[in-house]
Structure formats: structure tokens, C-alpha cells
Design a protein around this motif. Structure first.
Motif, PDB file in Angstrom:
ATOM      1  N   ARG A 158       0.801  -1.116  -0.071  1.00 27.40           N
ATOM      2  CA  ARG A 158       0.000   0.253  -0.095  1.00 27.40           C
ATOM      3  C   ARG A 158       0.744   1.280   0.050  1.00 27.40           C
ATOM      4  O   ARG A 158       0.479   2.356  -0.696  1.00 27.40           O
ATOM      5  N   THR A 159       1.985   1.256   0.851  1.00 30.61           N
ATOM      6  CA  THR A 159       2.757   2.345   0.977  1.00 30.61           C
ATOM      7  C   THR A 159       3.385   2.397  -0.567  1.00 30.61           C
ATOM      8  O   THR A 159       3.545   3.729  -1.029  1.00 30.61           O
ATOM      9  N   TYR A 160       4.003   1.580  -1.054  1.00 26.89           N
ATOM     10  CA  TYR A 160       4.624   1.813  -2.321  1.00 26.89           C
ATOM     11  C   TYR A 160       3.546   2.222  -3.363  1.00 26.89           C
ATOM     12  O   TYR A 160       4.067   2.801  -4.190  1.00 26.89           O
ATOM     13  N   GLU A 161       2.410   1.465  -3.363  1.00 22.25           N
ATOM     14  CA  GLU A 161       1.392   2.243  -4.355  1.00 22.25           C
ATOM     15  C   GLU A 161       0.953   3.629  -4.332  1.00 22.25           C
ATOM     16  O   GLU A 161       1.045   4.352  -5.166  1.00 22.25           O
ATOM     17  N   LYS A 162       0.953   4.143  -2.910  1.00 18.10           N
ATOM     18  CA  LYS A 162       0.782   5.504  -2.750  1.00 18.10           C
ATOM     19  C   LYS A 162       1.952   6.493  -3.248  1.00 18.10           C
ATOM     20  O   LYS A 162       1.533   7.490  -3.981  1.00 18.10           O
ATOM     21  N   ARG A 163       2.993   5.904  -3.085  1.00 16.59           N
ATOM     22  CA  ARG A 163       4.100   6.556  -3.442  1.00 16.59           C
ATOM     23  C   ARG A 163       4.376   6.573  -4.949  1.00 16.59           C
ATOM     24  O   ARG A 163       4.568   7.636  -5.704  1.00 16.59           O
ATOM     25  N   ALA A 164       4.037   5.612  -5.522  1.00 17.72           N
ATOM     26  CA  ALA A 164       4.028   5.593  -7.150  1.00 17.72           C
ATOM     27  C   ALA A 164       3.067   6.316  -7.645  1.00 17.72           C
ATOM     28  O   ALA A 164       3.131   7.176  -8.559  1.00 17.72           O
ATOM     29  N   GLN A 165       1.755   6.399  -7.074  1.00 12.59           N
ATOM     30  CA  GLN A 165       0.672   7.404  -7.583  1.00 12.59           C
ATOM     31  C   GLN A 165       1.007   8.883  -7.422  1.00 12.59           C
ATOM     32  O   GLN A 165       0.704   9.468  -8.328  1.00 12.59           O
ATOM     33  N   ALA A 166       1.708   9.083  -6.276  1.00 16.81           N
ATOM     34  CA  ALA A 166       2.267  10.436  -6.025  1.00 16.81           C
ATOM     35  C   ALA A 166       3.025  11.032  -6.993  1.00 16.81           C
ATOM     36  O   ALA A 166       3.415  12.143  -7.602  1.00 16.81           O
ATOM     37  N   LEU A 167       4.116  10.016  -7.472  1.00 20.13           N
ATOM     38  CA  LEU A 167       5.317  10.173  -8.570  1.00 20.13           C
ATOM     39  C   LEU A 167       4.489  10.369 -10.047  1.00 20.13           C
ATOM     40  O   LEU A 167       5.138  11.356 -10.718  1.00 20.13           O
ATOM     41  N   HIS A 168       3.324   9.892 -10.168  1.00 24.56           N
ATOM     42  CA  HIS A 168       2.868  10.059 -11.383  1.00 24.56           C
ATOM     43  C   HIS A 168       1.797  11.131 -11.526  1.00 24.56           C
ATOM     44  O   HIS A 168       1.118  11.033 -12.662  1.00 24.56           O
ATOM     45  N   ARG A 169       1.623  11.942 -10.601  1.00 27.08           N
ATOM     46  CA  ARG A 169       0.615  12.855 -10.757  1.00 27.08           C
ATOM     47  C   ARG A 169       0.900  14.259 -11.545  1.00 27.08           C
ATOM     48  O   ARG A 169       2.143  14.615 -11.680  1.00 27.08           O
TER      49      ARG A 169
END
Length: 130
Positions: A119-130
Motif C-alpha cells: 500500500r505504501t509503495y502504491e501510494k508513492r507510485a501514484q504521487a510520482l505519476h501525478r
């Protein structure tokens, strides 16, 4: 059928060994006896060692196969005629070679990583792709 073989079969049945295990143990003990052309009752420590060397160097068997052969010979001498030997010293089991773990793919990563880390990894990945 020799009395030693019959006794070994009975000992394996008493201990409720699987039918497949019984067949494999009998095959390895038979190969051991045929290698020297004598009954296992007439063979001793030096022949056991010599047979292990033969399996490793000449037959080039996998360590797991040698472990099964060693287990069969240990069973034969430890249980059937009840020899009072130090079996770890006389009949050492080979060490298995260590293998590197296979690398996990991204798809496998979902199963490998704990939920919270994913979940932490997915949240960081989403923040990078915004």
C-alpha cells in the motif's frame, strides 16, 4: 527373498513408511549389495563409505538422491540389525548446495510483499505519476 530383506520390509511396514518410500529404500539397499556382490549383513563401515564415494564420483548423483540412498542404508543398519554405530559419523548425509532465490517479477511482488508495504509503495507510485 533373504531374511534380512524380509525383516527390513517388516520394519518399514511397522513404522508405517509410505509404499513408495519402501520401494525406494529397497532399491538403494539392493544397489548397495549388488555393488559389492555381498549381502548387506556381510558389509561394514568401509564399504558404506566406499559406496557413498561411488555414488558421488562415479555415478555423479544429485545430493538429494544420495541423501535418500544414505537414509535407506541408515535405516537398514540402524533399525533392522540394530547396529550400535555413530551413524552421523559413519554415514554422513551430503549437504545440499545452496541455490540463489529466483528474482520475483512485478506480478509476483504482489504476493511477496506484505500488504502494508504494498500500500505504501502504491501510494508513492501514484504521487510520482501525478
Amino acid at each position: 527373498m533373504t531374511s534380512l530383506r524380509q525383516r527390513m520390509i517388516e520394519d518399514m511396514r511397522v513404522r508405517n513408511l509410505a509404499v513408495g518410500t519402501q520401494a525406494i529404500y529397497l532399491r538403494h539397499v539392493s544397489q548397495f549389495a549388488r555393488h559389492f556382490g555381498k549381502s548387506p549383513a556381510a558389509l561394514g563401515r568401509e564399504q558404506i563409505r566406499s559406496f557413498q564415494v561411488y555414488l558421488i564420483q562415479e555415478k555423479k548423483l544429485d545430493p538429494s538422491t544420495i541423501t535418500v540412498a544414505v537414509s535407506a542404508i541408515r535405516f537398514l543398519y540402524k533399525v533392522t540389525p540394530r547396529r550400535q554405530w555413530n551413524f552421523d559419523e559413519i554415514i554422513p548425509a551430503p549437504k545440499r548446495p545452496r541455490r540463489l532465490p529466483c528474482s520475483a517479477s512485478v506480478r509476483n511482488g504482489e504476493n511477496v510483499l506484505p500488504f502494508k508495504i504494498r500500500r505504501t509503495y502504491e501510494k508513492r507510485a501514484q504521487a510520482l505519476h501525478r
